[in-house]
Design an enzyme around this catalytic site. Structure first.
Site: not given
Length: 136
Positions: A14, A16
């Site tokens: 990930d 983000h």
């Protein structure tokens, strides 16, 4: 009282970063000593950092939906590394698709996490939980 030490990061593949930075800033302002590992953090990186700084909690976030796979076995690895009893929090969009949060929460609690937060949880909610879990 000594500042409680938190290791924070976004697990797995990930990337983000925005929520991670917001959480880091909020925890810092709330008086916690934050070690922010950033994005794409492996379980081993959480463990190494937690051991290095003598962390009181590991805060795992995930937004790309694969948190359930990425988090599997983390409690056991903590125990094996000598981090028995360390607080484990997880939050964000941690499963694929729309699933009832109660079911998602139960799966993560069964994996050994102490707290599980749904998508859209505010930093204040996590800070309040930390304060409850770290009584004065």
């Amino acid at each position: 009282m000594d500042k409680k030490k938190l290791v924070l990061g976004v697990i797995g593949a990930d990337v983000h970063a925005v929520g991670n930075k917001i959480l880091s800033h909020a925890f810092d302002l709330a008086g916690f000593d934050v070690t922010n590992l950033g994005v794409m953090v492996s379980q081993e990186e959480y463990l190494e950092a937690a051991l290095e700084v003598a962390a009181d909690a590991i805060i795992v976030s995930s937004l790309y939906g694969h948190g359930e796979l990425d988090c599997r076995g983390l409690r056991e690895k903590c125990d094996e590394a000598g981090l028995e009893g360390i607080l484990l929090y997880v939050g964000g969009n941690i499963v694929v698709g729309k699933q009832p949060f109660e079911e998602v929460e139960k799966r993560f609690l069964d994996m050994g996490f102490d707290r599980v937060f749904p998508p859209g949880t505010t930093p204040d909610t996590a800070i309040e939980a930390l304060r409850q879990d770290f009584p004065l």
